[in-house]
Enzyme design. Structure first.
Site, PDB file in Angstrom:
ATOM      1  CE1 TYR A 206       2.577   7.814  -4.242  1.00 16.11           C
ATOM      2  CE2 TYR A 206       2.284  10.140  -4.765  1.00 16.11           C
ATOM      3  CZ  TYR A 206       3.047   8.996  -4.799  1.00 16.11           C
ATOM      4  OH  TYR A 206       4.287   9.022  -5.394  1.00 16.11           O
ATOM      5  CG  HIS A 214       2.568   1.321  -4.794  1.00 13.31           C
ATOM      6  ND1 HIS A 214       3.894   1.603  -5.029  1.00 13.31           N
ATOM      7  CD2 HIS A 214       2.541   0.109  -4.186  1.00 13.31           C
ATOM      8  CE1 HIS A 214       4.639   0.602  -4.582  1.00 13.31           C
ATOM      9  NE2 HIS A 214       3.846  -0.316  -4.048  1.00 13.31           N
ATOM     10  CE  LYS A 245       2.286   5.223 -11.063  1.00 16.62           C
ATOM     11  NZ  LYS A 245       2.226   4.315  -9.904  1.00 16.62           N
TER      12      LYS A 245
END
Length: 284
Positions: A206, A214, A245
């Site tokens: 993070y 997020h 991601k």
């Protein structure tokens, strides 16, 4: 306060923190999140708001010790030491303290109740006899619900150099150096890391506190000369992109260190880490 060290209890292979202040310092100053695992006996199935103790991963515990903010306590031996050194007078004094605390809490509760009654009666223009704010000291109470201070921390502070405490070398004997170096390199650059099991990786990174952001990266560490199957590269890149991601891999180059003999742990812990991010273009 800055020089204060916090104990990490080593219980059956797990690293646990029981001090709220330690949890705050670890999170705020060192980006260590841990995992709250405590639950209330009345609500054993709760899974939303867990409490103390906080469990640390092996990497998190070693990082805090390396930073000089913590030390390891063998919880089993400390409790045995406490029981062996506890006398009957200590037990009596503890019970007396708990009973005194019970009196204080009951009187405070009665006082608050009386204040509510007075306020209600004033509105009605009436008077009402109030409960007396005293208790007979010979009355018996159920003291099981009265909180008491744990003495584990105090014993740990007094006996930090005692033989009853684990040597860090023994506790972290099986520490994965590559995995730890990856963890350390990201935490030192400002990231917060959580376990990445749900995403099939070692860590989830993070950019700030996990309660506010997020995660941005799925993190895996590899040895410098370790072969990575193409299927893993494709799968990692696709997975990272699918969950919005980036898949982050990395490792440390230890080929040029102590080539004539076995590499020492101290040498390995000083190695820099190189990072590579992988995304699956045009997917997701």
């Amino acid at each position: 306060m800055e020089d204060e060290k916090f104990p990490i209890s080593y219980v059956h292979g797990k690293f646990l923190v029981f001090d709220v202040q330690a949890v705050e310092v670890f999170r705020k100053n060192y980006h260590i999140l841990g995992t709250l695992v405590g639950t209330l006996p009345q609500l054993p199935q709760q899974n939303v708001f867990l409490g103390l103790p906080m469990e640390l991963s092996k990497e998190e515990a070693f990082y805090l010790i390396e930073k000089g903010i913590s030390y390891i306590v063998d919880d089993t031996k400390v409790h045995k030491q406490l029981l062996e050194n506890t006398t009957k007078d200590d037990v009596k004094q503890c019970l007396k303290k708990r009973q005194s605390l019970a009196y204080d809490q009951m009187i405070a509760a009665k006082k608050k109740e009386n204040e509510k009654k007075i306020e209600i009666m004033k509105k009605l223009g009436r008077t009402l006899p109030l409960d007396p704010l005293n208790y007979d000291e010979h009355d018996s109470f159920d003291l099981s619900w009265i909180p008491v201070d744990t003495v584990t921390t105090r014993i740990a502070e007094k006996s930090s150099m005692n033989d009853d405490f684990h040597k860090e070398e023994d506790v972290f004997e099986n520490l994965d150096i590559n995995r730890y170096l990856m963890f350390k390199s990201l935490v030192d650059t400002g990231f917060y890391l959580n376990p990445g099991l749900r995403f099939g990786c070692q860590f989830v990174a993070y950019p700030g506190d996990a309660l506010r952001y997020h995660s941005h990266y799925l993190v895996n560490s590899y040895k410098w000369d370790q072969e990575i199957p193409v299927l893993f590269l494709i799968g990692g890149g696709r997975l990272g992109t699918a969950v919005k991601k980036t898949w982050l891999i990395g490792g440390s180059n230890d080929r040029n260190i102590n080539m004539n003999g076995e590499k020492s742990k101290e040498e390995l812990l000083l190695l820099p880490v190189r990072h590579f991010s992988i995304e699956w273009a045009g997917f997701g």
